[in-house]
Scaffold this motif. Structure first.
Motif, PDB file in Angstrom:
ATOM      1  N   ILE A 143     -10.872  -7.709   2.972  1.00  0.00           N
ATOM      2  CA  ILE A 143      -9.565  -7.819   2.310  1.00  0.00           C
ATOM      3  C   ILE A 143      -8.651  -8.754   3.099  1.00  0.00           C
ATOM      4  O   ILE A 143      -7.950  -9.576   2.519  1.00  0.00           O
ATOM      5  N   ARG A 144      -8.679  -8.670   4.412  1.00  0.00           N
ATOM      6  CA  ARG A 144      -7.864  -9.554   5.246  1.00  0.00           C
ATOM      7  C   ARG A 144      -8.303 -11.005   5.094  1.00  0.00           C
ATOM      8  O   ARG A 144      -7.487 -11.904   4.898  1.00  0.00           O
ATOM      9  N   SER A 145      -9.617 -11.253   5.157  1.00  0.00           N
ATOM     10  CA  SER A 145     -10.109 -12.638   5.098  1.00  0.00           C
ATOM     11  C   SER A 145      -9.867 -13.281   3.737  1.00  0.00           C
ATOM     12  O   SER A 145      -9.728 -14.495   3.636  1.00  0.00           O
ATOM     13  N   ARG A 146      -9.779 -12.476   2.684  1.00  0.00           N
ATOM     14  CA  ARG A 146      -9.557 -13.010   1.340  1.00  0.00           C
ATOM     15  C   ARG A 146      -8.076 -12.971   0.935  1.00  0.00           C
ATOM     16  O   ARG A 146      -7.735 -13.275  -0.199  1.00  0.00           O
ATOM     17  N   ASP A 147      -7.212 -12.562   1.857  1.00  0.00           N
ATOM     18  CA  ASP A 147      -5.760 -12.495   1.596  1.00  0.00           C
ATOM     19  C   ASP A 147      -5.434 -11.691   0.347  1.00  0.00           C
ATOM     20  O   ASP A 147      -4.629 -12.107  -0.487  1.00  0.00           O
ATOM     21  N   ILE A 148      -6.034 -10.523   0.218  1.00  0.00           N
ATOM     22  CA  ILE A 148      -5.792  -9.676  -0.949  1.00  0.00           C
ATOM     23  C   ILE A 148      -4.621  -8.747  -0.637  1.00  0.00           C
ATOM     24  O   ILE A 148      -4.665  -7.973   0.319  1.00  0.00           O
ATOM     25  N   THR A 149      -3.576  -8.849  -1.450  1.00  0.00           N
ATOM     26  CA  THR A 149      -2.391  -7.998  -1.333  1.00  0.00           C
ATOM     27  C   THR A 149      -1.914  -7.658  -2.734  1.00  0.00           C
ATOM     28  O   THR A 149      -2.470  -8.139  -3.724  1.00  0.00           O
ATOM     29  N   MET A 150      -0.839  -6.875  -2.806  1.00  0.00           N
ATOM     30  CA  MET A 150      -0.190  -6.637  -4.092  1.00  0.00           C
ATOM     31  C   MET A 150       0.271  -7.992  -4.615  1.00  0.00           C
ATOM     32  O   MET A 150       0.659  -8.859  -3.839  1.00  0.00           O
ATOM     33  N   THR A 151       0.261  -8.176  -5.922  1.00  0.00           N
ATOM     34  CA  THR A 151       0.655  -9.448  -6.526  1.00  0.00           C
ATOM     35  C   THR A 151       2.054  -9.859  -6.066  1.00  0.00           C
ATOM     36  O   THR A 151       2.973  -9.050  -6.082  1.00  0.00           O
ATOM     37  N   ASP A 152       2.171 -11.130  -5.643  1.00  0.00           N
ATOM     38  CA  ASP A 152       3.448 -11.715  -5.220  1.00  0.00           C
ATOM     39  C   ASP A 152       4.153 -10.880  -4.148  1.00  0.00           C
ATOM     40  O   ASP A 152       5.362 -10.694  -4.186  1.00  0.00           O
ATOM     41  N   SER A 153       3.374 -10.365  -3.210  1.00  0.00           N
ATOM     42  CA  SER A 153       3.947  -9.490  -2.198  1.00  0.00           C
ATOM     43  C   SER A 153       3.121  -9.559  -0.918  1.00  0.00           C
ATOM     44  O   SER A 153       2.003 -10.070  -0.918  1.00  0.00           O
ATOM     45  N   GLU A 161       2.722  -6.628   0.602  1.00  0.00           N
ATOM     46  CA  GLU A 161       2.337  -5.225   0.684  1.00  0.00           C
ATOM     47  C   GLU A 161       0.828  -5.075   0.505  1.00  0.00           C
ATOM     48  O   GLU A 161       0.217  -5.778  -0.285  1.00  0.00           O
ATOM     49  N   CYS A 162       0.278  -4.108   1.221  1.00  0.00           N
ATOM     50  CA  CYS A 162      -1.151  -3.827   1.106  1.00  0.00           C
ATOM     51  C   CYS A 162      -1.449  -3.292  -0.296  1.00  0.00           C
ATOM     52  O   CYS A 162      -0.692  -2.482  -0.832  1.00  0.00           O
ATOM     53  N   LYS A 163      -2.542  -3.731  -0.862  1.00  0.00           N
ATOM     54  CA  LYS A 163      -2.973  -3.258  -2.178  1.00  0.00           C
ATOM     55  C   LYS A 163      -3.486  -1.825  -2.021  1.00  0.00           C
ATOM     56  O   LYS A 163      -4.240  -1.522  -1.102  1.00  0.00           O
ATOM     57  N   GLU A 164      -3.066  -0.955  -2.930  1.00  0.00           N
ATOM     58  CA  GLU A 164      -3.415   0.466  -2.867  1.00  0.00           C
ATOM     59  C   GLU A 164      -4.940   0.691  -2.920  1.00  0.00           C
ATOM     60  O   GLU A 164      -5.503   1.453  -2.157  1.00  0.00           O
ATOM     61  N   THR A 165      -5.586   0.018  -3.867  1.00  0.00           N
ATOM     62  CA  THR A 165      -7.032   0.137  -4.042  1.00  0.00           C
ATOM     63  C   THR A 165      -7.586  -1.223  -4.443  1.00  0.00           C
ATOM     64  O   THR A 165      -6.963  -1.931  -5.220  1.00  0.00           O
ATOM     65  N   ASN A 166      -8.742  -1.556  -3.903  1.00  0.00           N
ATOM     66  CA  ASN A 166      -9.433  -2.771  -4.341  1.00  0.00           C
ATOM     67  C   ASN A 166     -10.922  -2.461  -4.422  1.00  0.00           C
ATOM     68  O   ASN A 166     -11.480  -1.852  -3.518  1.00  0.00           O
ATOM     69  N   THR A 167     -11.527  -2.879  -5.512  1.00  0.00           N
ATOM     70  CA  THR A 167     -12.951  -2.633  -5.726  1.00  0.00           C
ATOM     71  C   THR A 167     -13.715  -3.940  -5.645  1.00  0.00           C
ATOM     72  O   THR A 167     -13.330  -4.936  -6.263  1.00  0.00           O
ATOM     73  N   LEU A 191      -6.445   2.363   0.406  1.00  0.00           N
ATOM     74  CA  LEU A 191      -5.504   2.214   1.514  1.00  0.00           C
ATOM     75  C   LEU A 191      -5.283   3.551   2.215  1.00  0.00           C
ATOM     76  O   LEU A 191      -4.998   4.556   1.572  1.00  0.00           O
ATOM     77  N   ARG A 192      -5.413   3.555   3.548  1.00  0.00           N
ATOM     78  CA  ARG A 192      -5.212   4.773   4.340  1.00  0.00           C
ATOM     79  C   ARG A 192      -3.780   4.893   4.842  1.00  0.00           C
ATOM     80  O   ARG A 192      -3.287   5.992   5.049  1.00  0.00           O
ATOM     81  N   ASN A 250      -1.485  -5.326   8.579  1.00  0.00           N
ATOM     82  CA  ASN A 250      -1.769  -3.972   9.084  1.00  0.00           C
ATOM     83  C   ASN A 250      -2.431  -3.051   8.073  1.00  0.00           C
ATOM     84  O   ASN A 250      -2.385  -1.840   8.230  1.00  0.00           O
ATOM     85  N   CYS A 251      -3.029  -3.603   7.040  1.00  0.00           N
ATOM     86  CA  CYS A 251      -3.684  -2.795   6.010  1.00  0.00           C
ATOM     87  C   CYS A 251      -4.948  -2.150   6.582  1.00  0.00           C
ATOM     88  O   CYS A 251      -5.769  -2.819   7.205  1.00  0.00           O
ATOM     89  N   GLN A 252      -5.089  -0.842   6.367  1.00  0.00           N
ATOM     90  CA  GLN A 252      -6.276  -0.117   6.828  1.00  0.00           C
ATOM     91  C   GLN A 252      -6.870   0.628   5.638  1.00  0.00           C
ATOM     92  O   GLN A 252      -6.163   1.396   4.983  1.00  0.00           O
ATOM     93  N   TYR A 253      -8.151   0.397   5.402  1.00  0.00           N
ATOM     94  CA  TYR A 253      -8.803   0.941   4.215  1.00  0.00           C
ATOM     95  C   TYR A 253      -9.970   1.851   4.568  1.00  0.00           C
ATOM     96  O   TYR A 253     -10.608   1.700   5.609  1.00  0.00           O
ATOM     97  N   ARG A 254     -10.243   2.764   3.667  1.00  0.00           N
ATOM     98  CA  ARG A 254     -11.433   3.611   3.730  1.00  0.00           C
ATOM     99  C   ARG A 254     -12.314   3.154   2.577  1.00  0.00           C
ATOM    100  O   ARG A 254     -11.864   3.094   1.431  1.00  0.00           O
ATOM    101  N   GLY A 255     -13.550   2.818   2.868  1.00  0.00           N
ATOM    102  CA  GLY A 255     -14.455   2.340   1.829  1.00  0.00           C
ATOM    103  C   GLY A 255     -15.410   3.413   1.370  1.00  0.00           C
ATOM    104  O   GLY A 255     -15.798   4.292   2.143  1.00  0.00           O
ATOM    105  N   GLN A 256     -15.773   3.347   0.107  1.00  0.00           N
ATOM    106  CA  GLN A 256     -16.745   4.284  -0.453  1.00  0.00           C
ATOM    107  C   GLN A 256     -17.701   3.518  -1.359  1.00  0.00           C
ATOM    108  O   GLN A 256     -17.265   2.808  -2.267  1.00  0.00           O
ATOM    109  N   ALA A 257     -18.977   3.671  -1.111  1.00  0.00           N
ATOM    110  CA  ALA A 257     -20.006   3.030  -1.932  1.00  0.00           C
ATOM    111  C   ALA A 257     -20.287   3.901  -3.150  1.00  0.00           C
ATOM    112  O   ALA A 257     -20.369   5.124  -3.040  1.00  0.00           O
ATOM    113  N   ARG A 258     -20.401   3.257  -4.313  1.00  0.00           N
ATOM    114  CA  ARG A 258     -20.693   3.952  -5.566  1.00  0.00           C
ATOM    115  C   ARG A 258     -21.621   3.082  -6.409  1.00  0.00           C
ATOM    116  O   ARG A 258     -21.729   1.885  -6.195  1.00  0.00           O
ATOM    117  N   THR A 259     -22.197   3.694  -7.406  1.00  0.00           N
ATOM    118  CA  THR A 259     -22.927   2.974  -8.444  1.00  0.00           C
ATOM    119  C   THR A 259     -22.289   3.382  -9.758  1.00  0.00           C
ATOM    120  O   THR A 259     -22.310   4.552 -10.116  1.00  0.00           O
TER     121      THR A 259
END
Length: 146
Positions: A49-59, A61-67, A104-105, A113-122
């Motif tokens: 998420i950091r390397s791809r510069d993913i944040t809330m749109t036009d902000s 702020e850390c994005k709440e969830t990203n899949t 987002l944790r 400073n965005c910290q995420y918890r990841g979960q693998a799913r199918t």
């Protein structure tokens, strides 16, 4: 001479790739950046998420969830056609995909400073399509075989 040939070949390849139709679709490019990755483990959310510069749109702020969808665009793009089915105003994949859901944790944090918890799913995925291209990831859908 060999370096010049390789440089010319790379320049032609880049020009060819940049002239592809999807390059003219900024929403498709954003979708790819935010949601498509070939391989990833659940513990890599922060770094990706950091390397791809993913944040809330036009902000900032850390994005709440990203899949992230663990597949290539060659497998995802057909969902907007023969590999998908209507799902309200969205399109649902016919086949399940391996995904990583990053949540987002540290609520209210801002980049970097965005910290995420990841979960693998199918899961099957529901996306919005525009002119045959995925442009928005909406949700994952639990799929149970009968």
């Amino acid at each position: 001479m060999r370096i010049q040939f390789v440089s010319l070949l790379l320049a032609l390849l880049c020009a060819t790739v940049l002239s592809l139709p999807e390059d003219g679709n900024p929403r498709y490019r954003k979708f790819i950046n935010q949601h498509v990755i070939g391989r990833m483990s659940a513990d890599r959310c922060d770094a990706v998420i950091r390397s791809r510069d993913i944040t809330m749109t036009d902000s900032n702020e850390c994005k709440e969830t990203n899949t992230f969808i663990l597949a290539t665009t060659k497998l995802i793009k057909p969902i907007c056609g023969r590999a998908g089915q209507p799902y309200g105003h969205l399109t649902k994949s016919l086949q399940p995909f391996s995904i990583i859901v990053c949540t987002l944790r540290n609520q209210g944090a801002t980049r970097p400073n965005c910290q995420y918890r990841g979960q693998a799913r199918t899961r099957r995925i529901a996306i919005a399509c525009n002119s045959g291209y995925p442009v928005h990831f909406d949700r994952d859908i639990a799929h149970f075989e009968n």
